[in-house]
Design a protein around this motif. Structure first.
Motif, PDB file in Angstrom:
ATOM      1  N   GLY A   1       0.793  -1.224   0.000  1.00  0.00           N
ATOM      2  CA  GLY A   1       0.000   0.000   0.000  1.00  0.00           C
ATOM      3  C   GLY A   1       0.820   1.267   0.000  1.00  0.00           C
ATOM      4  N   TYR A   2       2.154   1.136  -0.068  1.00  0.00           N
ATOM      5  CA  TYR A   2       3.051   2.291  -0.086  1.00  0.00           C
ATOM      6  C   TYR A   2       4.090   2.078  -1.185  1.00  0.00           C
ATOM      7  CZ  TYR A   2       1.031   3.489   4.431  1.00  0.00           C
ATOM      8  OH  TYR A   2       0.145   3.815   5.439  1.00  0.00           O
ATOM      9  N   SER A   3       4.626   3.185  -1.691  1.00  0.00           N
ATOM     10  CA  SER A   3       5.690   3.052  -2.681  1.00  0.00           C
ATOM     11  C   SER A   3       6.890   2.376  -2.029  1.00  0.00           C
ATOM     12  CB  SER A   3       6.094   4.423  -3.224  1.00  0.00           C
ATOM     13  OG  SER A   3       6.647   5.239  -2.195  1.00  0.00           O
ATOM     14  N   LEU A   4       7.612   1.597  -2.814  1.00  0.00           N
ATOM     15  CA  LEU A   4       8.715   0.817  -2.257  1.00  0.00           C
ATOM     16  C   LEU A   4      10.062   1.517  -2.431  1.00  0.00           C
ATOM     17  CD1 LEU A   4       7.535  -2.731  -3.397  1.00  0.00           C
ATOM     18  CD2 LEU A   4       7.400  -1.722  -1.107  1.00  0.00           C
ATOM     19  N   ASN A   5      10.014   2.838  -2.621  1.00  0.00           N
ATOM     20  CA  ASN A   5      11.250   3.614  -2.676  1.00  0.00           C
ATOM     21  C   ASN A   5      11.496   4.278  -1.316  1.00  0.00           C
ATOM     22  OD1 ASN A   5       9.399   5.735  -2.572  1.00  0.00           O
ATOM     23  ND2 ASN A   5       9.490   6.097  -4.772  1.00  0.00           N
ATOM     24  N   ASP A   6      12.486   5.140  -1.229  1.00  0.00           N
ATOM     25  CA  ASP A   6      12.832   5.756   0.050  1.00  0.00           C
ATOM     26  C   ASP A   6      11.733   6.668   0.588  1.00  0.00           C
ATOM     27  OD1 ASP A   6      15.212   4.444   0.059  1.00  0.00           O
ATOM     28  OD2 ASP A   6      16.460   6.167  -0.461  1.00  0.00           O
ATOM     29  N   LYS A   7      10.884   7.208  -0.302  1.00  0.00           N
ATOM     30  CA  LYS A   7       9.847   8.138   0.160  1.00  0.00           C
ATOM     31  C   LYS A   7       8.694   7.415   0.838  1.00  0.00           C
ATOM     32  CE  LYS A   7      10.716  11.845  -3.158  1.00  0.00           C
ATOM     33  NZ  LYS A   7      10.127  12.712  -4.220  1.00  0.00           N
ATOM     34  N   ARG A   8       8.388   6.198   0.405  1.00  0.00           N
ATOM     35  CA  ARG A   8       7.309   5.390   0.992  1.00  0.00           C
ATOM     36  C   ARG A   8       5.992   6.157   1.025  1.00  0.00           C
ATOM     37  NH1 ARG A   8       6.625   0.750   1.229  1.00  0.00           N
ATOM     38  NH2 ARG A   8       6.473   0.121   3.399  1.00  0.00           N
ATOM     39  N   ASP A   9       5.637   6.743  -0.116  1.00  0.00           N
ATOM     40  CA  ASP A   9       4.391   7.496  -0.227  1.00  0.00           C
ATOM     41  C   ASP A   9       3.194   6.543  -0.229  1.00  0.00           C
ATOM     42  OD1 ASP A   9       5.643  10.014  -0.426  1.00  0.00           O
ATOM     43  OD2 ASP A   9       6.051   9.674  -2.559  1.00  0.00           O
ATOM     44  N   LYS A  10       2.087   7.002   0.377  1.00  0.00           N
ATOM     45  CA  LYS A  10       0.866   6.193   0.390  1.00  0.00           C
ATOM     46  C   LYS A  10       0.306   6.075  -1.022  1.00  0.00           C
ATOM     47  CE  LYS A  10      -2.392   3.855   2.434  1.00  0.00           C
ATOM     48  NZ  LYS A  10      -2.606   2.978   1.283  1.00  0.00           N
TER      49      LYS A  10
END
Length: 552
Positions: free
Chosen positions: A442-451
């Motif tokens: 449910g979140y981006s899998l990059n460093d930002k981890r955006d919803k």
């Protein structure tokens, strides 16, 4: 829900930046000092609310800020040598109006010592606060931090009224965001577990009131808080509460325990236990749980792998994300741990097995190397989980789940203890193991981890786990499937999902090279015919014709 509240996020960033520019650049130190201030603010707020509730119900309540306070070191002195402090001056609402320099002196010399002494000389909180220090160095930094915290609480109060989210939950979001700023996370393999992963694990084990629950490497207390919120939510639902809305990850949660009767509160206070080897994290964990409504958290300083830790077969549930890296001094490893390794990721899992009662259940996050490592200790641990436990589930997580702290690939192991360490195993406890490959959380899998939109695989995992059936979950090309124990034994107790998953290869038919070249030539000829027909046999067309001739 901070992802949906840019104003609250902005205020917290302001607070963080004030500490950074004010000379407190160590993230853990800044978090600790901010936590003390949040605790002072919340203590005043809760006290005023309890006073108002008592007046409304007619119950008797004695304010924490009523009367005078005598410093612990002065209590045995003659009265003339004591310096009594009016407790009302220790309220946030009182001292925040003082001039900056006077405020700093008052908080350092009176308010903070009072907070450290809050629960009495014998309390766990007071014991761990004994060596805590208030080190905000500049009057202006304190004044600005106090003002910003007041603004943060005003936004939280407004959100609570407008959106119907429990104030304690919003406060928990704020605190969790502060904890997420700890840039030094990853030291000794420790880093914060995302809240939605904690909620997932809690839904899998479903802790109940009265069970003994432990996290042997608890950090800031996230798993204990997760268990607490799950239990309180289930009690609220059982009592008829129907207005709790799912959060952004699809979980129904509240942390408001005000409706619990004294009996339930007493049982709940003896339910949650945590240990950590970092005294700062112990303090943060204690205050984290206290700010969520747990008055006397049972969190203590202890190395649960060491010889000094004697607890065994005591707990109904263990939830943990223990350190992934590093090793322990061989001479200090508890004698009950028999794997013959110093790797903490293996020792913690064996120790968790040791802590469980028979019939107790554990859910633990491990690096995926534990699932397939070829060393003797790796294999011995996996055999222990299969033979002496009912290994219920192996859930692999995508490598970005713990970013920005680490990109390591992890997995969740869920198992129930059946045979004790000294029992003769009459029959291996595991019959089938359920595997699930999580691809999104449910979140981006990059460093930002955006919803991201939706819940990823979170709710699907919960639904499919509780409905799992080895007779039905046989399709190994699917996201989840079961594998019989006998096959796992044949594979040397390998628990990696890829060992058993069957990949589906889609057959693709391509045109013959000559056909493809004809299409390319036709496309080029068409373009050139419009521009200059004399150039048809030159350039790229000529080269394509030569290539086609070579192919025959």
């Amino acid at each position: 829900m901070l992802q949906n509240n840019p104003e609250l996020r902005s205020k917290i960033d302001q607070l963080w930046n004030k500490f950074w520019s004010g000379g407190i650049s160590n993230p853990l130190t800044a978090i600790e000092q901010i936590t003390y201030l949040l605790f002072m603010k919340r203590l005043d707020e809760l006290d005023l609310k309890q006073q108002a509730d008592a007046e409304f119900t007619g119950e008797r309540y004695t304010s924490k800020f009523q009367g005078v306070w005598i410093r612990p070191e002065e209590r045995n002195r003659p009265q003339v040598e004591q310096r009594p402090v009016d407790k009302s001056s220790l309220r946030w609402g009182d001292f925040k109006h003082k001039p900056a320099e006077e405020m700093l002196e008052h908080v350092q010399n009176n308010v903070f010592p009072f907070i450290k002494d809050l629960n009495g000389a014998e309390s766990n909180f007071t014991h761990h606060m004994k060596n805590a220090v208030f080190i905000i160095p500049k009057p202006q930094l304190l004044a600005e931090a106090v003002e910003t915290i007041d603004e943060i609480f005003a936004v939280m109060e407004r959100d609570s009224r407008v959106n119907g989210q429990a104030f304690q939950d919003i406060q928990g979001d704020v605190y969790e965001m502060l904890l997420s700023e700890i840039a030094s996370a990853g030291k000794n393999g420790q880093f914060r577990t995302p809240r939605h992963i904690i909620k997932l694990i809690t839904e899998l084990v479903q802790p109940q009131l009265g069970q003994h629950i432990i996290d042997p490497a608890c950090g800031s207390g996230g798993f204990l808080l997760g268990a607490y919120q799950y239990i309180v939510t289930q009690l609220a639902i059982r009592d008829g509460t129907t207005d709790i809305k799912p959060d952004e990850d699809g979980f129904v949660r509240t942390s408001v325990a005000a409706g619990l009767d004294l009996k339930r509160k007493t049982i709940l206070s003896c339910t949650l236990w945590g240990y950590d080897i970092d005294v700062t994290m112990v303090r943060l964990g204690l205050m984290n749980l206290m700010m969520h409504g747990i008055d006397e958290p049972q969190i203590d300083y202890q190395d649960t792998l060491s010889k000094g830790f004697k607890e065994e077969a005591k707990y109904d549930i263990v939830m943990a994300n223990p350190p992934f890296t590093g090793s322990i001094d061989k001479g200090d490893i508890n004698e009950s741990l028999r794997l013959g390794t110093t790797k903490t990721e293996l020792l913690f899992v064996e120790n968790i097995y040791r802590l469980l009662k028979k019939g107790g259940t554990a859910c633990v996050i491990v690096p995926q190397g534990v699932l397939f490592g070829s060393g003797a200790a790796f294999k011995a641990l996996r055999q222990l989980l299969v033979d002496r436990c009912e290994l219920k589930a192996v859930i692999t997580l995508p490598s970005g789940v713990f970013k920005p702290y680490a990109g390591v690939s992890t997995a969740i192991l869920l198992f129930t203890k059946v045979w004790g360490a000294k029992d003769n195993v009459k029959k291996p406890a595991t019959e089938h193991v359920w595997f699930y490959e999580m691809l999104a959380d449910g979140y981006s899998l990059n460093d930002k981890r955006d919803k991201e939109e939706g819940y990823g695989d979170l709710q699907d995992i919960i639904d499919k786990y509780h409905a799992r059936d080895p007779a039905i979950d046989t399709d190994r090309t699917a996201k989840c499937f079961t594998v019989p124990r006998t096959e796992i034994e044949e594979q040397g107790y390998d628990l990696s999902l890829s060992r058993y998953k069957q990949d589906v290869f889609e057959e693709v038919t391509y045109d013959a090279p000559g056909v493809i070249l004809d299409r390319l030539i036709q496309a080029e000829v068409g373009e050139i015919r419009e521009a200059d027909l004399d150039k048809v046999q030159s350039g790229i067309v000529r080269e394509l014709l030569e290539l086609k001739g070579m192919l025959g």
